[in-house]
Design a protein around this motif. Structure first.
Motif, PDB file in Angstrom:
ATOM      1  N   HIS A 104       0.858  -1.196   0.000  1.00  0.00           N
ATOM      2  CA  HIS A 104       0.000   0.000   0.000  1.00  0.00           C
ATOM      3  C   HIS A 104       0.889   1.239   0.000  1.00  0.00           C
ATOM      4  O   HIS A 104       2.109   1.117  -0.060  1.00  0.00           O
ATOM      5  CB  HIS A 104      -0.986  -0.020   1.170  1.00  0.00           C
ATOM      6  N   HIS A 106       1.540   3.880   2.167  1.00  0.00           N
ATOM      7  CA  HIS A 106       2.143   4.598   3.303  1.00  0.00           C
ATOM      8  C   HIS A 106       3.674   4.607   3.275  1.00  0.00           C
ATOM      9  O   HIS A 106       4.301   3.629   2.878  1.00  0.00           O
ATOM     10  CB  HIS A 106       1.643   4.001   4.624  1.00  0.00           C
ATOM     11  N   ASP A 108       5.947   4.260   5.457  1.00  0.00           N
ATOM     12  CA  ASP A 108       6.746   3.252   6.171  1.00  0.00           C
ATOM     13  C   ASP A 108       6.802   1.926   5.399  1.00  0.00           C
ATOM     14  O   ASP A 108       7.410   0.959   5.848  1.00  0.00           O
ATOM     15  CB  ASP A 108       6.226   3.034   7.606  1.00  0.00           C
ATOM     16  N   HIS A 109       6.155   1.891   4.229  1.00  0.00           N
ATOM     17  CA  HIS A 109       6.201   0.702   3.368  1.00  0.00           C
ATOM     18  C   HIS A 109       6.765   1.017   1.981  1.00  0.00           C
ATOM     19  O   HIS A 109       7.082   0.114   1.223  1.00  0.00           O
ATOM     20  CB  HIS A 109       4.793   0.099   3.205  1.00  0.00           C
ATOM     21  N   HIS A 222      -7.405  -1.075   4.893  1.00  0.00           N
ATOM     22  CA  HIS A 222      -6.513  -0.121   5.568  1.00  0.00           C
ATOM     23  C   HIS A 222      -6.460   1.167   4.730  1.00  0.00           C
ATOM     24  O   HIS A 222      -6.489   2.272   5.255  1.00  0.00           O
ATOM     25  CB  HIS A 222      -5.151  -0.796   5.689  1.00  0.00           C
ATOM     26  N   ASP A 241      -0.648  -3.864   5.684  1.00  0.00           N
ATOM     27  CA  ASP A 241      -1.318  -3.397   6.901  1.00  0.00           C
ATOM     28  C   ASP A 241      -2.794  -3.786   6.942  1.00  0.00           C
ATOM     29  O   ASP A 241      -3.528  -3.320   7.814  1.00  0.00           O
ATOM     30  CB  ASP A 241      -1.163  -1.877   7.050  1.00  0.00           C
TER      31      ASP A 241
HETATM   32 ZN   LIG Z   1       0.061   1.524   6.489  1.00  0.00          ZN
END
Ligand SMILES: [Zn+2]
Length: 385
Positions: A104, A106, A108-109, A222, A241
């Motif tokens: 996805h 975000h 942090d990914h 998410h 997530d």
């Molecule tokens: Zn996330």
């Protein structure tokens, strides 16, 4: 010959300046700090099968799949730790990193995307994920442009004799903002290196390392662009997530996430898995099917309880303070992470309010329709008489 000599010197200098001994690092507080920082951020390697391992560190969990063809990696954590990630992969295999999948959008990914692209990897994601990343870039450019406008207004306030100019600026602020938004979009340099090169709409099938790898879209969970990555032969699932282990999940309503979608997603994961499946969650420790079922149970309990409170006209703030039904999970540390108990309760409340709002609108529409039909029937009756 002369050139070669220069090259050797250059190489020598390079090697010399980069290879600091522990002693040198120990003497230099700056270097010590950097080395400590790197050690702290170094991801831990957790074996999953013979050819899949998880990297756990800052940001979302990474899965690395390697075999006869090369290396496929799921998610990229943050930009500043890509080097440590590559080092961890190099310890397990010397094959090239060819594919990166983003579960996805975000940061942090996806934060390290650029660095892996530069190493030659092709990045893939769901179309909605690419859209979210792109619109975030627009938003940032827009915010910057608007902040600049505010600043110039503030500055104009400080200059004497700028009253007229200031008044004109204030008056046309709305108009200016629209123009600035348009300009920000037009002039924005899209950071293509950060974006997936390939995107897909529904599901995708990969044939790699002697394994079929299935990418399933999990709609509106998410976010609106979540996918889970399923390795049937290895019996492993990376959920992104759309499932986190032992903590309250984050529902990104702003980017198309929804409570019902999240619950449906958990059911999809549960149905794909069997008791032996190793589940790599977006965050938290390696999990299994029972952990997914437990998360689903938790979400249902919370929803049902909050519906009752909502119907009794409790406000969001009141619900956010309740701990009577969260206790059971709080004790296990569910609220200790990024999403606290209070934050989660607020998102459950939001989900309930949205659902009840939809029901109310539907009832209203039906009542109006009924009224209209009755009036029409009445008129027809009158016409007949
Ligand atoms: Zn996330």
């Amino acid at each position: 010959m002369k050139l070669n000599f220069a090259l050797v010197i250059a190489l020598f200098i390079c090697t010399f300046s980069f290879a600091q001994t522990d002693e040198e690092i120990g003497n230099d507080p700056e270097l010590t700090k950097k080395a400590e920082e790197k050690a702290k951020n170094r991801p831990g390697t957790y074996p999953v099968t013979d050819n899949i391992f998880m990297l756990k560190g800052m940001g979302g969990n990474i899965a690395v799949h390697h075999g006869i063809d090369g290396v496929l990696m799921i998610d990229t954590q943050f930009e500043n730790i890509s080097e440590s990630i590559l080092e961890a992969i190099a310890k397990e295999t010397d094959l090239p990193l060819e594919f990166v999948i983003n579960t996805h959008a975000h940061g942090d990914h996806t934060g390290g995307n650029k660095n892996f692209k530069r190493k030659g990897a092709t990045i893939l994601a769901h179309e909605n994920t690419r859209d979210i990343m792109l619109s975030k870039m627009y938003k940032t450019a827009e915010q910057q442009a608007l902040a600049d406008l505010e600043k110039s207004i503030e500055e104009a306030k400080g200059i004497s004799g700028s009253g007229e100019k200031l008044a004109a600026m204030e008056e046309t602020k709305e108009e200016l903002m629209i123009r600035i938004r348009e300009q920000a979009q037009e002039n924005m340099e899209i950071d293509y290196e950060q974006l997936p090169a390939i995107s897909f709409q529904d599901d995708m099938l990969f044939h790699y390392n002697d394994e079929e790898i299935k990418l399933f879209h999990i709609p509106n969970a998410h976010t609106k662009g979540d996918i889970m990555v399923y390795f049937p032969k290895s019996n492993v699932i990376h959920t992104g997530d759309a499932f986190v282990n032992g903590m309250y999940p984050f529902i990104d309503f702003e980017n198309g996430g929804s409570y019902e979608g999240y619950q449906r997603g958990l059911t999809t994961i549960m149905n794909r898995a069997n008791d032996e499946t190793v589940i790599i969650p977006g965050h938290g420790n390696l999990a299994n099917r029972a952990d997914v079922i437990e998360m689903r149970r938790m979400m249902k309990i919370f929803y049902d309880k909050v519906v009752v409170e909502y119907m009794m006209n409790k406000t969001e703030d009141q619900v956010a303070e309740m701990r009577n039904f969260s206790e059971l999970f709080d004790e296990k540390g569910y609220g200790d992470g990024f999403i606290t108990t209070e934050r989660f309760l607020r998102s459950v409340y939001k989900a309930v309010a949205l659902e009840k709002g939809r029901e109310r609108d539907k009832n209203k529409r039906q009542t109006e329709l009924l009224k209209k039909n009755q009036e029409r029937a009445k008129k027809m009756d009158e016409g007949r008489q």
